[in-house]
Write an enzyme that holds these catalytic residues in place. Structure first.
Site, PDB file in Angstrom:
ATOM      1  N   GLU A   1       4.776  -6.206   1.154  1.00 29.48           N
ATOM      2  CA  GLU A   1       4.191  -6.585  -0.134  1.00 29.48           C
ATOM      3  C   GLU A   1       3.934  -5.380  -1.032  1.00 29.48           C
ATOM      4  O   GLU A   1       2.774  -5.044  -1.306  1.00 29.48           O
ATOM      5  CB  GLU A   1       2.852  -7.302   0.105  1.00 29.48           C
ATOM      6  CG  GLU A   1       2.952  -8.497   1.010  1.00 29.48           C
ATOM      7  CD  GLU A   1       1.588  -9.076   1.346  1.00 29.48           C
ATOM      8  OE1 GLU A   1       1.515 -10.298   1.477  1.00 29.48           O
ATOM      9  OE2 GLU A   1       0.609  -8.323   1.469  1.00 29.48           O
ATOM     10  N   PRO A   2       4.954  -4.711  -1.502  1.00 23.44           N
ATOM     11  CA  PRO A   2       4.719  -3.596  -2.417  1.00 23.44           C
ATOM     12  C   PRO A   2       4.227  -4.090  -3.781  1.00 23.44           C
ATOM     13  O   PRO A   2       4.766  -5.048  -4.327  1.00 23.44           O
ATOM     14  CB  PRO A   2       6.095  -2.936  -2.545  1.00 23.44           C
ATOM     15  CG  PRO A   2       7.073  -4.029  -2.246  1.00 23.44           C
ATOM     16  CD  PRO A   2       6.394  -4.967  -1.276  1.00 23.44           C
TER      17      PRO A   2
ATOM     18  N   GLY B   1       0.794  -1.229   0.000  1.00 22.42           N
ATOM     19  CA  GLY B   1       0.000   0.000   0.000  1.00 22.42           C
ATOM     20  C   GLY B   1       0.821   1.272   0.000  1.00 22.42           C
ATOM     21  O   GLY B   1       0.300   2.344   0.285  1.00 22.42           O
TER      22      GLY B   1
ATOM     23  N   CYS C   1     -18.211   4.597 -24.168  1.00 21.05           N
ATOM     24  CA  CYS C   1     -19.572   5.137 -24.090  1.00 21.05           C
ATOM     25  C   CYS C   1     -20.018   5.273 -22.647  1.00 21.05           C
ATOM     26  O   CYS C   1     -20.897   4.545 -22.170  1.00 21.05           O
ATOM     27  CB  CYS C   1     -20.517   4.248 -24.882  1.00 21.05           C
ATOM     28  SG  CYS C   1     -20.050   4.215 -26.613  1.00 21.05           S
TER      29      CYS C   1
ATOM     30  N   ARG D   1      -8.976   3.609 -13.346  1.00 23.85           N
ATOM     31  CA  ARG D   1      -8.796   4.245 -12.035  1.00 23.85           C
ATOM     32  C   ARG D   1      -9.436   5.635 -11.924  1.00 23.85           C
ATOM     33  O   ARG D   1     -10.021   5.949 -10.882  1.00 23.85           O
ATOM     34  CB  ARG D   1      -7.316   4.276 -11.643  1.00 23.85           C
ATOM     35  CG  ARG D   1      -6.748   2.859 -11.419  1.00 23.85           C
ATOM     36  CD  ARG D   1      -5.356   2.873 -10.806  1.00 23.85           C
ATOM     37  NE  ARG D   1      -5.343   3.392  -9.454  1.00 23.85           N
ATOM     38  CZ  ARG D   1      -4.972   4.617  -9.108  1.00 23.85           C
ATOM     39  NH1 ARG D   1      -4.535   5.456 -10.031  1.00 23.85           N
ATOM     40  NH2 ARG D   1      -5.015   5.006  -7.866  1.00 23.85           N
TER      41      ARG D   1
HETATM   42  C1  PLP Z   1      -3.293  -5.061  -3.051  1.00 25.03           C
HETATM   43  C2  PLP Z   1      -2.473  -5.679  -1.997  1.00 25.03           C
HETATM   44  C3  PLP Z   1      -1.105  -5.389  -1.903  1.00 25.03           C
HETATM   45  C4  PLP Z   1      -0.422  -4.375  -2.774  1.00 25.03           C
HETATM   46  O1  PLP Z   1      -0.955  -3.121  -2.627  1.00 25.03           O
HETATM   47  P1  PLP Z   1      -0.222  -1.877  -3.367  1.00 25.03           P
HETATM   48  O2  PLP Z   1      -1.087  -0.725  -3.037  1.00 25.03           O
HETATM   49  O3  PLP Z   1      -0.200  -2.182  -4.824  1.00 25.03           O
HETATM   50  O4  PLP Z   1       1.156  -1.804  -2.789  1.00 25.03           O
HETATM   51  C5  PLP Z   1      -0.376  -6.069  -0.960  1.00 25.03           C
HETATM   52  N1  PLP Z   1      -0.950  -6.990  -0.134  1.00 25.03           N
HETATM   53  C6  PLP Z   1      -2.267  -7.283  -0.206  1.00 25.03           C
HETATM   54  C7  PLP Z   1      -2.825  -8.291   0.700  1.00 25.03           C
HETATM   55  C8  PLP Z   1      -3.069  -6.638  -1.118  1.00 25.03           C
HETATM   56  O5  PLP Z   1      -4.374  -6.930  -1.167  1.00 25.03           O
END
Ligand code: PLP
Length: 424
Positions: free
Chosen positions: A281-282, A239, A351, A320
């Site tokens: 987890e990027p 995130g 459309c 987005r």
């Molecule tokens: C979507 C998600 C991420 C990655 O989020 P980013 O905003 O792309 O960094 C990491 N872990 C989990 C569990 C997610 O659902």
């Protein structure tokens, strides 16, 4: 500056002529550098650190290969993402399988493939997994997704005791968590490693992560000291924000990594935790800024209040803006030096009145056939693309060392009909 925008040394006019538009263009060097930076900065002397690329941000085989080359593990959220990772030759032990509603078939596919870790999202899933594992041999590691009651999105984060998120088990449901972990420990083949949490997307505030980790630290301490449950791994999710426009100032990567490692070290020390390993987890922050979308300008029109400029793609290749009111920056990529004198609304060709890519931006006067580059579309662009209005999906090119390579070819009309074999 030259009049024509260049990516990795290649002019976008050449790319448009060769591959057509709309076109997703990635600077491969920028992706690889970002991966290396995560590996370099996410480091601790006390805790083992692991970086997972959240592949849902941009999931194609070539990305999986880059992650492998730069020693990143992978987070996948479906059988399709798992299939892509395996096809790219990723070691299944380095794959982490997420999702709040994995199907029995997906769980079976993951176990069959020898996926290293499943992130169990809810009690029902945990019980199903125990039942499934008791029927088979082999081993799988498990992280339990918990919900720390911190939700963050862009510039705000909130802390609540009552979280109605569809993801994870609330940390306040301690009894259910303890019971599930006991089931895990009684099931041969399940190795319980610890916990996972993910608090949101495009997060700008360090304090959000510090708060998350402090809450998780207290939670781990209670489990350890009250129930004797030791969590050796803690995955604090992704995130991390990126810069879409000048209004965005993301946390620089060294500081971000340092904030997370320091907060985890502090919790370990403060509570005497058994914690040995931390994971992040990027997704977005690895690929977003390395990618842009190139369009061809078509018609324009002036209304009472707006000057519209239409491009040959839109919400079908970038949902987005319509979905989240996401803001983007852009340039007329073959007029980089022209004065920006026209207040413009960039709209797509779909459309839907909501198919507006950029509400308002100053651009030079331009004409049909000019090229428009929308920046920072590398994450959640291609991966959220649709066939709305029967638009074939654009091609993807990677540029490195002055060379362009097509890694996903443009879809044809025939591709649109694939699978429509009507049963008679
Ligand atoms: C979507 C998600 C991420 C990655 O989020 P980013 O905003 O792309 O960094 C990491 N872990 C989990 C569990 C997610 O659902």
């Amino acid at each position: 500056m030259e009049d024509v925008l260049r990516i990795g040394g290649v002019g976008v006019d050449v790319l448009a002529a060769t591959y057509g538009t709309p076109l997703y263009i990635y600077d491969q060097h920028a992706i690889e550098e970002r991966m290396e930076d995560y590996r370099r900065y996410f480091h601790s002397d006390v805790l083992h650190c692991e970086v997972l690329y959240a592949s849902k941000a941009f999931c194609i085989q070539e990305m999986m290969r880059l992650a492998k080359r730069h020693d990143l593990s992978l987070d996948v959220v479906s059988g399709g993402e798992l299939y892509t990772a395996l096809a790219a030759g990723v070691d299944p032990k380095r794959i982490y399988f997420h999702g709040n509603n994995k199907s029995p078939r997906e769980i079976e596919e993951a176990l069959q493939a020898g996926v290293g870790t499943l992130i169990v999202d809810n009690v029902m899933e945990g019980e199903c997994l125990c039942a499934q594992m008791s029927q088979r041999t082999g081993e799988v590691h498990v992280l339990l997704r918990v919900n720390p009651g911190v939700t963050a999105h862009t510039h705000e984060y909130i802390v609540t005791a009552h979280d109605d998120s569809k993801f994870g088990i609330s940390i306040h449901e301690q009894e259910a968590i303890v019971r599930l972990i006991e089931r895990f420990s009684q099931t041969a083949g399940i190795v319980f490693d610890g916990f996972h949490a993910h608090i949101g997307s495009q997060i700008f505030e360090r304090e959000a992560f510090e708060t998350e980790i402090a809450i998780l630290g207290r939670f781990l301490a209670e489990l350890q000291h009250t129930y004797g449950i030791e969590a050796h791994s803690l995955d604090v999710g992704g995130g991390f924000a990126v810069r879409y426009t000048d209004a965005d100032a993301p946390i620089p990567l060294p500081q971000l990594c340092q904030t997370i490692t320091a907060a985890c070290e502090r919790q370990k020390q403060l509570h005497g935790l058994a914690l040995e390993r931390i994971l992040i987890e990027p997704g977005r922050s690895i690929v977003a800024q390395a990618g842009l979308t190139l369009y061809t300008v078509g018609f324009q029109k002036q209304t009472a209040h707006r000057h519209y400029l239409f491009v040959d793609g839109g919400m079908s290749d970038n949902i987005r803006p319509a979905l989240y009111q996401a803001a983007y920056a852009c340039d007329v990529a073959n007029r980089m030096n022209d004065p920006k004198t026209v207040r413009t609304c960039v709209a797509g060709k779909c459309c839907e009145s909501g198919d507006v890519l950029i509400e308002e931006v100053m651009l030079p006067p331009c004409q049909a056939g000019d090229l428009l580059a929308v920046y920072t579309t590398g994450a959640y662009g291609f991966s959220m693309a649709s066939h709305y209005n029967r638009l074939p999906r654009p091609a993807v090119v990677f540029i490195k060392d002055g060379q362009a390579r097509c890694v996903v070819r443009r879809e044809s009309y025939a591709d649109l009909l694939r699978g429509e074999d009507v049963e008679t």
